[in-house]
Write an enzyme that holds these catalytic residues in place. Structure first.
Site, short mmCIF file in Angstrom:
data_model
loop_
_atom_site.label_atom_id
_atom_site.label_comp_id
_atom_site.label_asym_id
_atom_site.label_seq_id
_atom_site.Cartn_x
_atom_site.Cartn_y
_atom_site.Cartn_z
N ASN A 1 0.85 -1.19 0.00
CA ASN A 1 0.00 0.00 0.00
C ASN A 1 0.89 1.25 0.00
OD1 ASN A 1 -1.47 2.24 1.07
ND2 ASN A 1 -3.11 0.83 1.62
N ASP B 1 -0.12 4.49 -0.10
CA ASP B 1 -0.83 5.73 0.29
C ASP B 1 0.08 6.75 0.95
OD1 ASP B 1 -3.13 4.46 -0.52
OD2 ASP B 1 -3.96 4.19 1.49
N HIS C 1 -5.60 3.61 -1.65
CA HIS C 1 -6.92 3.98 -1.14
C HIS C 1 -7.26 5.38 -1.62
CE1 HIS C 1 -9.64 4.25 2.72
NE2 HIS C 1 -10.30 4.56 1.60
N ARG D 1 -9.37 8.07 -1.02
CA ARG D 1 -10.33 8.50 0.01
C ARG D 1 -11.19 9.62 -0.52
NH1 ARG D 1 -9.04 6.56 5.52
NH2 ARG D 1 -10.81 7.85 6.08
N ARG E 1 -7.00 12.77 0.83
CA ARG E 1 -5.92 13.25 1.71
C ARG E 1 -4.55 12.70 1.32
NH1 ARG E 1 -7.55 10.02 7.16
NH2 ARG E 1 -9.50 11.07 6.72
N HIS E 2 -4.51 11.56 0.63
CA HIS E 2 -3.20 11.09 0.14
C HIS E 2 -3.27 10.79 -1.36
CE1 HIS E 2 -5.17 7.43 1.48
NE2 HIS E 2 -4.84 7.58 2.74
N THR F 1 -7.33 6.57 10.04
CA THR F 1 -7.16 5.46 9.12
C THR F 1 -8.44 4.63 9.19
OG1 THR F 1 -5.76 3.57 8.53
CG2 THR F 1 -5.96 4.04 10.88
N1 PXP Z 1 -6.02 -3.09 3.95
C1 PXP Z 1 -6.98 -2.14 4.02
C2 PXP Z 1 -8.35 -2.50 3.56
C3 PXP Z 1 -6.69 -0.84 4.47
O1 PXP Z 1 -7.66 0.09 4.54
C4 PXP Z 1 -5.35 -0.53 4.83
C5 PXP Z 1 -5.00 0.87 5.25
O2 PXP Z 1 -5.23 1.74 4.21
C6 PXP Z 1 -4.39 -1.54 4.72
C7 PXP Z 1 -4.75 -2.82 4.30
C8 PXP Z 1 -2.95 -1.29 5.05
O3 PXP Z 1 -2.85 -0.95 6.41
P1 PXP Z 1 -1.46 -0.40 6.94
O4 PXP Z 1 -1.17 0.86 6.17
O5 PXP Z 1 -1.72 -0.17 8.38
O6 PXP Z 1 -0.43 -1.46 6.68
#
Ligand code: PXP
Length: 253
Positions: free
Chosen positions: A11, A13, A47, A49, A53-54, A104
């Site tokens: 991820n 983001d 993500h 949003r 925001r990101h 989050t």
């Molecule tokens: N899976 C989902 C559905 C999420 O919303 C997030 C956070 O955006 C993540 C995984 C990853 O979480 P983290 O950034 O805490 O590793």
């Protein structure tokens, strides 16, 4: 019994979070996605949003155009996001609950008591060839509800497990996740997991045989400050693979 290799979705983001702190183009999430691919990621997760925001709309376009890895678009179950997903047709969409004031994604989707018609939502995405997952708490009621609305995939929220103090609280939450993953498997739902995972917490989750994919972001991007992104992803990948291999070996011994 292992079905196939445990996949890692990275991820990105929070690369965009840092970029947006100054409003310029640096650091570029697409560059991070390329590095993630080189370091062994199987997919990129982003993500979009509601408040942007990101990750931005432009980032989604760039990731779709410039990255070879499958994109997993995390999004709320709104008409706006549905229209964006249907336009870009990413490999996957993960439906998450979203509240503007949260820092989050704090909880899983309440599929059992949703006021959105999730079956219609899932069906519209699936009809476009997008693999749909629902981000839910490791709760049998939510798994059954996900099954009822026709979700082919669920992603189990590991936040409570990661935040629990090591010991009996964390073990209890791990058991809940193991039980939920097994139930998903029995119902023919592919099971993913994510949120809050780190080098210290990933092992027991990677060992769960029904879990097919982990999505990890915040820790990897934070750790990249100290050792670089490739190094943080490579180490995470190794911890996942070693844990899965040890668990598979122990089961077949
Ligand atoms: N899976 C989902 C559905 C999420 O919303 C997030 C956070 O955006 C993540 C995984 C990853 O979480 P983290 O950034 O805490 O590793």
């Amino acid at each position: 019994m292992i079905k196939r290799r445990l996949r890692l979705g990275v991820n990105i983001d929070h690369v965009a979070t840092i970029r947006n702190a100054r409003g310029g183009p640096h650091p570029d999430p697409v560059r991070a996605a390329r590095l993630a691919a080189a370091a062994g990621a199987d997919g990129i997760t982003a993500h979009l949003r509601e408040d942007r925001r990101h990750i931005s709309d432009h980032d989604i376009q760039s990731l779709m155009d410039q990255i070879d890895l499958p994109l997993n678009l995390e999004m709320a179950a709104t008409e706006e996001m549905l229209e964006i997903a249907l336009r870009h047709r990413p490999h996957a969409a993960c439906i998450v609950p979203e509240r503007r004031e949260e820092r989050t994604t704090e909880n899983g989707l309440n599929v059992a008591e949703s006021n959105v018609d999730l079956s219609a939502y899932v069906a519209r995405l699936a009809a476009s060839g997008i693999r749909v997952s629902l981000f839910i708490d490791p709760d049998p009621r939510q798994i059954e509800a996900a099954h009822k609305v026709g979700a082919p995939v669920v992603e189990l929220h590991t936040g409570t497990y990661c935040e629990a103090a090591a010991g009996s609280d964390r073990d209890a939450e791990l058991e809940r996740i193991e039980g939920a993953a097994a139930l998903a498997g029995e119902l023919g739902i592919e099971c993913h997991a994510g949120h809050g995972l780190s080098f210290g917490t990933v092992g027991p989750i990677a060992a769960i045989p029904d879990v097919m994919e982990l999505n990890i972001g915040h820790f990897l991007i934070g750790e990249a400050i100290f050792g670089g992104l490739e190094s943080s992803i490579t180490r995470m990948r190794a911890l996942m693979d070693n844990s899965r291999a040890a668990a598979t070996g122990a089961r077949s011994a």
